[in-house]
Structures are given as structure tokens and as C-alpha cells.
Design a protein around this motif. Structure first.
Motif, PDB file in Angstrom:
ATOM      1  N   ARG A 290      -4.263  39.139  42.842  1.00 27.02           N
ATOM      2  CA  ARG A 290      -5.357  39.813  43.637  1.00 27.02           C
ATOM      3  C   ARG A 290      -5.547  41.282  43.262  1.00 27.02           C
ATOM      4  O   ARG A 290      -6.595  41.880  43.876  1.00 27.02           O
ATOM      5  CB  ARG A 290      -5.142  39.424  44.934  1.00 27.02           C
ATOM      6  N   TRP A 291      -4.713  42.095  42.733  1.00 26.57           N
ATOM      7  CA  TRP A 291      -5.026  43.430  42.524  1.00 26.57           C
ATOM      8  C   TRP A 291      -4.142  43.684  41.131  1.00 26.57           C
ATOM      9  O   TRP A 291      -3.319  43.090  40.641  1.00 26.57           O
ATOM     10  CB  TRP A 291      -4.543  44.116  43.644  1.00 26.57           C
ATOM     11  N   ARG A 297       0.452  54.353  43.544  1.00 31.61           N
ATOM     12  CA  ARG A 297       0.422  55.613  44.208  1.00 31.61           C
ATOM     13  C   ARG A 297       1.811  55.994  44.720  1.00 31.61           C
ATOM     14  O   ARG A 297       2.571  55.578  45.522  1.00 31.61           O
ATOM     15  CB  ARG A 297      -0.383  55.654  45.199  1.00 31.61           C
ATOM     16  N   PHE A 302      -1.359  62.726  45.368  1.00 31.21           N
ATOM     17  CA  PHE A 302      -2.848  62.173  45.312  1.00 31.21           C
ATOM     18  C   PHE A 302      -3.297  61.335  44.239  1.00 31.21           C
ATOM     19  O   PHE A 302      -3.794  60.115  44.557  1.00 31.21           O
ATOM     20  CB  PHE A 302      -3.635  63.360  45.344  1.00 31.21           C
ATOM     21  N   ARG A 304      -3.006  58.584  41.108  1.00 27.52           N
ATOM     22  CA  ARG A 304      -2.409  57.386  40.865  1.00 27.52           C
ATOM     23  C   ARG A 304      -1.508  57.762  39.483  1.00 27.52           C
ATOM     24  O   ARG A 304      -1.758  58.623  38.698  1.00 27.52           O
ATOM     25  CB  ARG A 304      -3.423  56.286  40.535  1.00 27.52           C
TER      26      ARG A 304
ATOM     27  N   ALA B  80      -4.343  54.889  51.759  1.00 27.80           N
ATOM     28  CA  ALA B  80      -4.800  53.408  52.139  1.00 27.80           C
ATOM     29  C   ALA B  80      -5.053  53.319  53.553  1.00 27.80           C
ATOM     30  O   ALA B  80      -5.860  52.390  54.046  1.00 27.80           O
ATOM     31  CB  ALA B  80      -3.520  52.705  51.979  1.00 27.80           C
ATOM     32  N   VAL B 136     -13.227  57.621  45.416  1.00 28.53           N
ATOM     33  CA  VAL B 136     -12.740  59.425  45.158  1.00 28.53           C
ATOM     34  C   VAL B 136     -11.582  59.469  45.562  1.00 28.53           C
ATOM     35  O   VAL B 136     -10.674  59.888  44.654  1.00 28.53           O
ATOM     36  CB  VAL B 136     -13.625  60.112  46.178  1.00 28.53           C
ATOM     37  N   LEU B 137     -11.191  58.911  46.911  1.00 25.84           N
ATOM     38  CA  LEU B 137      -9.567  59.409  46.959  1.00 25.84           C
ATOM     39  C   LEU B 137      -8.559  58.119  46.375  1.00 25.84           C
ATOM     40  O   LEU B 137      -7.453  58.481  45.969  1.00 25.84           O
ATOM     41  CB  LEU B 137      -9.395  59.313  48.376  1.00 25.84           C
ATOM     42  N   ASP B 138      -9.003  57.108  46.329  1.00 23.61           N
ATOM     43  CA  ASP B 138      -8.091  55.976  45.753  1.00 23.61           C
ATOM     44  C   ASP B 138      -8.005  56.185  44.379  1.00 23.61           C
ATOM     45  O   ASP B 138      -6.891  56.215  43.589  1.00 23.61           O
ATOM     46  CB  ASP B 138      -8.269  54.603  46.376  1.00 23.61           C
ATOM     47  N   GLN B 139      -9.004  56.074  43.654  1.00 25.25           N
ATOM     48  CA  GLN B 139      -9.305  55.725  42.277  1.00 25.25           C
ATOM     49  C   GLN B 139      -9.524  56.920  41.553  1.00 25.25           C
ATOM     50  O   GLN B 139      -9.454  57.069  40.299  1.00 25.25           O
ATOM     51  CB  GLN B 139     -10.257  54.636  41.755  1.00 25.25           C
ATOM     52  N   PHE B 140     -10.110  58.237  42.244  1.00 23.33           N
ATOM     53  CA  PHE B 140     -10.390  59.249  41.640  1.00 23.33           C
ATOM     54  C   PHE B 140     -11.462  59.110  40.567  1.00 23.33           C
ATOM     55  O   PHE B 140     -10.941  59.641  39.368  1.00 23.33           O
ATOM     56  CB  PHE B 140      -9.466  60.304  41.429  1.00 23.33           C
ATOM     57  N   GLU B 152     -12.850  41.816  37.836  1.00 20.86           N
ATOM     58  CA  GLU B 152     -11.760  40.927  37.574  1.00 20.86           C
ATOM     59  C   GLU B 152     -10.997  40.567  39.086  1.00 20.86           C
ATOM     60  O   GLU B 152     -10.204  39.561  38.941  1.00 20.86           O
ATOM     61  CB  GLU B 152     -10.387  41.650  36.779  1.00 20.86           C
ATOM     62  N   ARG B 153     -10.915  41.441  40.062  1.00 18.10           N
ATOM     63  CA  ARG B 153     -10.281  41.023  41.324  1.00 18.10           C
ATOM     64  C   ARG B 153     -11.338  40.493  42.212  1.00 18.10           C
ATOM     65  O   ARG B 153     -12.099  41.288  42.787  1.00 18.10           O
ATOM     66  CB  ARG B 153      -9.704  42.210  41.940  1.00 18.10           C
ATOM     67  N   PHE B 155     -11.341  40.040  45.336  1.00 19.19           N
ATOM     68  CA  PHE B 155     -11.329  40.592  46.443  1.00 19.19           C
ATOM     69  C   PHE B 155     -12.310  41.837  46.493  1.00 19.19           C
ATOM     70  O   PHE B 155     -13.076  42.151  47.634  1.00 19.19           O
ATOM     71  CB  PHE B 155     -10.059  40.818  47.195  1.00 19.19           C
ATOM     72  N   TRP B 206      -8.898  38.018  51.522  1.00 21.82           N
ATOM     73  CA  TRP B 206      -8.142  37.915  50.007  1.00 21.82           C
ATOM     74  C   TRP B 206      -7.256  39.309  50.045  1.00 21.82           C
ATOM     75  O   TRP B 206      -6.514  39.076  49.054  1.00 21.82           O
ATOM     76  CB  TRP B 206      -9.234  37.845  49.265  1.00 21.82           C
ATOM     77  N   ARG B 207      -7.637  40.205  50.564  1.00 25.50           N
ATOM     78  CA  ARG B 207      -6.923  41.498  50.502  1.00 25.50           C
ATOM     79  C   ARG B 207      -5.557  41.518  51.214  1.00 25.50           C
ATOM     80  O   ARG B 207      -4.594  42.097  50.589  1.00 25.50           O
ATOM     81  CB  ARG B 207      -7.516  42.776  50.988  1.00 25.50           C
ATOM     82  N   VAL B 208      -5.529  40.954  52.268  1.00 25.64           N
ATOM     83  CA  VAL B 208      -4.231  40.783  53.034  1.00 25.64           C
ATOM     84  C   VAL B 208      -3.118  39.856  52.148  1.00 25.64           C
ATOM     85  O   VAL B 208      -3.347  39.193  51.591  1.00 25.64           O
ATOM     86  CB  VAL B 208      -4.442  40.067  54.148  1.00 25.64           C
ATOM     87  N   LYS B 209      -1.778  40.666  52.347  1.00 34.38           N
ATOM     88  CA  LYS B 209      -0.801  40.283  51.622  1.00 34.38           C
ATOM     89  C   LYS B 209      -0.411  38.477  51.869  1.00 34.38           C
ATOM     90  O   LYS B 209      -0.086  37.711  51.144  1.00 34.38           O
ATOM     91  CB  LYS B 209       0.381  40.944  51.467  1.00 34.38           C
ATOM     92  N   ILE B 210      -0.003  38.484  53.365  1.00 34.42           N
ATOM     93  CA  ILE B 210       0.366  37.268  53.736  1.00 34.42           C
ATOM     94  C   ILE B 210      -0.078  37.018  55.123  1.00 34.42           C
ATOM     95  O   ILE B 210      -0.688  35.778  55.442  1.00 34.42           O
ATOM     96  CB  ILE B 210       1.983  37.026  53.587  1.00 34.42           C
TER      97      ILE B 210
END
Lengths: 330, 242
Positions: A290-291, A297, A302, A304, B80, B136-140, B152-153, B155, B206-210
Motif C-alpha cells: 500500500r505504500w 522520514r 524535513f 525524506r 504526518a 510540499v511538506l511530505d514529498q517536497f 501505483e498506490r 489508497f 486503505w491507509r490505516v495499518k491494521i
């Protein structure tokens, strides 16, 4: 004598239309703020994470704030990367026995009693026995190990553990020829572990290693962190640390070790076999279904960073998997 | 002898009352203006304070997460946490906007219909912020990783699809667009929000682990809100046949 002060001049008296408009304005403003408070409060209750309760905050404030391990004293297994702060290591945890939110373990783990504590040794060993934690701690010299920790959720930390190699313990237990795997089990005590009262996972938590993985010099039984005893939320009184595998392999609060000739069925493998295998080796090329596992990170950073094969420990461990298909080692 | 009523009913009024005006009193000239605005709103809006109240309240999740981010009170993985809270806000607003029509039909309330558009726009607002946080913050701006994620994902694919669907709905939310498109076509377009709601909930599950209990709660609420619409649709069809 009984003189009243003069009436205020008419210019000082609020004209009636202003007086009424002021009331209307104030009433409408009050209703607006009331609506905002109800809507905003409802949203916060649904969305905002509650701050940890006072008890946890107090415990955190009292906790030692140790210094990072001196770089000059680093051993051959240690990384010299910036060590994640004690606060982050002890407040951002996956320990589903205490709840699924990252803040739940620090909030709930103080209720766990870690004494008395015994570890049962079972299965294919010469001396099946029950070891008391305090005897165990006296049996082995403790050493510091600064390891990278890569979570399967694509975040990572650098943690100065304190502990002893699992190999030292296993050697003393004298496994027999049938011992090909070690199965570890976490404490089951729902009255002190609120997460265990819910069927989130199949309790108690079970993890396993192949015997050669368990005997690898990197594999550590950790009993401390930053030179101080392990906090409950990090797995007190003892936990497994396998730095080339995803963090979920590092089972916490161990009460049982069983030596067996069959590959143990681990908790995450049972819960989602398509997503978590037995091995759990860090591998940027094998994504979680799924990912992506290509990047991670580092907590406190900041940008990755790229995830390394075997979490950067390939020199020590890659030889154990020669001839195996890396795609099956997730 | 104190007078029983009038200006001097109880207390002798100081003659220099002009200098004792409070800040509120000094702002007095603004009140007739503001009050006239309220009254003008009231001609169109029987409950003039509802919209502004929801507007202020709707900004609370953004304000709360911003304040904690500035004060360093978010957890060890603040990016996150920001992402999660903004995304959940978007879902809450989306479900709230979908609850307006059932609230009118079952409870007879009309006020939710007056804020439906506002709730929907807030859903789009938070969904956009959620995506921008990821971008911006997560993947920049790592476009390769982002495109791979979307392609591909599953979710991320469904979450992105939900945002894509919400965009034209948000743009055409004005009265002018109802006229320009014609009500039937406008309605057809806006009914896509049902699809967006389903995708958003799927994105969460789908994002949640379990532990899917929280996303399943939202999925259940969405199921009820869409289920009643399905029942109305069936009963309307049945009536048309008779």
C-alpha cells in the motif's frame, strides 16, 4: 442639601436607535460566537489529538534527559548519525498493547508493572528454565549500541540502545540441534495493557527469528536507552532490537522465548500475510503493497531520505540471505 | 432624595461620564453600520449569524494545528500529523454536507440547507490543504515519487481522485453556475460528490495499518447518508411507475 448631580447633557445620552442597534449587534455577535464554539469544539473532538494527560507529562518531565553517546566512544556497529532526541524516542511509539495512536503508549504504559518479571525459556534447549529479569541483567555486561531504526511505516530514528547481544544469552542456553528458530512472546496482561482488551491484533504479540539471525552480533536484547533503563512505552523491561529489519520485528516486553524447528507464525504475518512476511528485512526495492518503502522520514528531519538495503547493515547480514529471493524477505 | 426612576434612579451619575466611556462605547459609531449589515443579511437569511458562526468554527481545526505546529506541540512526526488532521477535517465536512438533506427530510430542519454549500466548500478547502501538505511538506515536490504514488498506490489513487472530483463541484458551487449550467445538469455534476465521499472513505480505510475501527465508523455514516438517498430514489421510481 439633597442636591442631585445635574442630568448629563443630552449629547452624552445614547440615542435610542444606537442603543437598539448595539443590542442587535451584540446579540448577533454572541450567536455567531456560540455557533463557532459549538462547530469548532465538535471538530476538535473529532479531529484534534488530545494532549497527553498530566500524569504522562509529569513522568516525562521527571525523566532523565541524557546526553547523546560520545562519538569518540562509538563501536564498530554504531552509527555516527545524529541521535534522535530522548523525547521523540519515548513519545512516538508503536506499541499496540497500549493503543494504536503514536501517543497512546506514553499515555498508558505507566500502568504496567515490570517487576516481578520472568522470562520462560522453552523448547529445543539443553536447559529449559525460567529466568528472573534481575538475574538476567546481572549475567551480562551491558553495552551501548547506536542503531538506526526503520519503521515499516516509512519513518526512522537513530537510537542509542543499551543491552547485550542475544547471541550471548542463546549460547548460555545451549540450543539443541532441533533449534532452527526462536519464537518470542510479549506479556499478556489486558488489565494493564488497554490495547489488549480490543481485538486489534491476535494477542499476545509473537515474533520470531531464524537461529542464525538471532545469533548475529547485531541482534540485541535492549534493556535501556540513552544509558538509562528502558521506559515502559519502549518495551521495558527487555525488548528485541534487530536493526536490519523493520521495527515491528523488535518485540517488546518479552516473557517467553521458545526454540523450535518450525518457522514461527508471527503476529503481523498472521494479521496480513500479503503485507508482512516472516523476515521483514528493510528493502527499498520491495514496497509495502500500500505504500512505497523507497524513502523514509528521519524523525526530526524535513526532507525524506533514501532507504538503504538492510537499513544499511548489509555488510553484517546480507550473507545470511544469499540464494534467497529478496522479494520473499518482506 | 433619590428619584425612584429615571436617569438618577439608583446612583448619582457622574457628570464626567463622557470620559468614562468603555472601549465598547467608544466603538459605538460602528454599531449602526454593522447592525445595518446584519439586517440586510437578515432579509435574505433568517438566521444571519449561522453562516459566520460556521465559518469561524470551520477554521478551528486549521488554527489549532497551526498553533501547535508553531509552538512545537505536535508529535515527533509533525508532517504526518498535519496531513492526518487536515484530511480528517475534510472528511468530516464532506459527511456534514451530505447530512444536510437527510436532516431536512427526517427532522424537518431547514437551517442545515443554508450552510450546505459552506460545508462542502470547507471540505474542498481542507482536502486541498491535505493534498498540499503531502505535495510540499511530505514529498517536497518529488514529482517522480508523487506520480508513482498516484499511479501505483491504490489508497493515494482514490484519495487523489476524490480531490479531482471535488474541484469542479467547488468551482460551480455559486448561484451563477446553477443558472449557467441549468439546474438538472448542475445537479448531475454535484451528485458526483457521492462518489467522492466513497473514495475519501476508501482512502482512509486503505491507509490505516491494521485498526480500521475509526475509518469504518466514517464509512458507516457515509453508508447511512447514501443509503437513505438510494431509498428515496427507489420510492420515487416506484411512484412514477404507478
Amino acid at each position: 442639601m439633597n442636591q442631585l448631580p445635574p442630568e448629563p447633557p443630552s449629547s452624552e445620552v445614547t440615542p435610542q436607535h444606537l442603543y437598539l442597534s448595539r443590542r442587535e449587534f451584540m446579540r448577533n455577535s454572541a450567536f455567531t460566537l456560540g455557533t463557532a464554539a459549538v462547530a469548532g469544539g465538535g471538530l476538535l473532538a473529532l479531529v484534534g489529538n488530545a494532549p497527553p494527560p498530566d500524569q504522562a507529562q509529569a513522568a516525562e518531565a521527571e525523566a532523565p534527559q541524557p546526553e547523546p553517546k560520545d562519538v569518540a566512544a562509538l563501536g564498530r556497529f554504531d552509527t555516527d548519525e545524529t541521535q534522535t532526541s530522548y523525547r521523540d524516542i519515548t513519545t512516538y511509539n508503536n506499541y499496540y498493547e497500549f493503543g494504536v495512536q503514536k501517543e497512546d503508549p506514553v499515555r498508558n504504559a505507566h500502568a504496567l508493572r515490570t517487576r516481578p518479571w520472568t522470562i520462560q525459556i522453552q523448547g529445543a534447549v539443553a536447559k529449559p528454565q525460567t529466568i528472573d529479569i534481575d538475574d538476567l541483567l546481572k549475567s551480562f555486561p551491558l553495552e551501548d549500541r547506536v542503531y538506526r531504526m526503520r519503521c515499516v511505516e516509512a519513518w526512522s530514528m537513530v537510537i542509542p540502545w543499551m543491552g547485550f547481544p542475544l547471541a550471548d544469552l542463546i549460547q548460555r542456553l545451549e540450543p539443541t540441534g532441533d533449534a532452527r528458530f526462536v519464537e518470542f512472546t510479549t506479556l499478556s496482561r489486558p488489565e494493564e495493557m488497554p490495547g489488549q482488551r480490543q481485538p486489534i491484533l491476535d494477542w499476545p504479540y509473537v515474533e520470531g527469528l531464524r537461529l542464525d539471525e538471532a545469533m548475529n552480533p547485531l541482534t540485541l536484547i535492549a534493556v535501556g536507552l540513552y544509558g538509562t533503563p528502558l521506559p515502559n512505552q519502549n518495551g521495558a523491561p527487555l525488548r528485541l532490537v534487530v536493526p536490519w529489519k523493520y521495527g515491528l520485528k523488535g518485540i517488546k516486553g518479552i516473557v517467553k522465548m521458545r526454540f523450535t524447528d518450525k518457522q514461527p507464525l508471527t503476529t503481523w504475518n498472521r494479521a496480513a500475510p500479503r503485507e508482512y512476511g516472516f523476515y521483514g528485512n528493510v528493502n527499498p526495492d520491495v514496497n509495502h503493497p500500500r505504500w512505497s518503502q523507497a524513502t523514509e522520514r528521519r524523525i526530526g528531519e524535513f526532507a525524506r531520505r533514501k532507504t538503504l538495503p538492510f537499513n544499511g547493515y548489509g555488510d553484517w547480514v546480507a550473507h545470511m540471505y544469499t540464494g534467497m529471493d529478496p522479494r520473499t524477505l518482506f | 432624595m433619590p428619584r425612584p426612576y429615571g436617569w438618577h434612579a439608583n446612583l448619582p451619575h457622574p457628570t464626567d461620564c463622557g470620559r468614562q466611556l468603555s472601549a465598547l462605547d467608544r466603538a459605538m459609531p460602528a454599531w449602526p453600520v454593522l447592525s445595518r449589515l446584519w439586517r440586510r443579511r437578515k432579509r435574505r437569511e433568517p438566521v444571519p449569524w449561522l453562516g459566520p458562526g460556521i465559518f469561524l468554527g470551520g477554521l478551528v481545526p486549521l488554527g489549532y494545528v497551526t498553533v501547535r505546529a508553531i509552538q512545537g506541540q505536535l508529535n515527533a512526526n509533525p508532517i504526518a500529523q498535519i496531513e492526518n488532521e487536515l484530511g480528517l477535517s475534510a472528511l468530516v465536512f464532506l459527511l456534514a454536507s451530505l447530512a444536510c438533506t437527510p436532516a431536512r427530510r427526517f427532522l424537518g430542519w431547514t437551517w442545515p440547507m443554508r450552510i450546505r454549500r459552506q460545508l462542502g466548500l470547507f471540505a474542498f478547502f481542507y482536502a486541498t490543504l491535505h493534498f498540499l501538505t503531502y505535495l510540499v511538506l511530505d514529498q517536497f515536490f518529488d514529482w517522480d515519487a508523487i506520480l508513482a504514488d498516484i499511479a501505483e498506490r491504490p489508497f493515494i489513487t482514490v484519495g487523489f481522485a476524490a480531490l479531482v472530483i471535488l474541484t469542479p463541484i467547488a468551482v460551480t458551487s455559486t448561484n451563477g453556475w446553477v443558472r449557467r449550467l441549468g439546474y438538472q445538469r448542475w445537479l448531475r455534476l454535484h451528485q458526483l460528490v457521492y462518489v467522492a465521499g466513497g473514495l475519501a472513505v476508501l482512502h482512509f480505510i486503505w491507509r490505516v495499518k491494521i485498526d480500521v475501527s475509526q475509518p469504518l465508523t466514517y464509512a458507516f455514516i457515509l453508508g447511512v447518508l447514501l443509503g437513505v438517498r438510494l431509498l428515496w430514489w427507489w420510492s420515487r421510481k416506484a411512484e412514477a411507475h404507478r
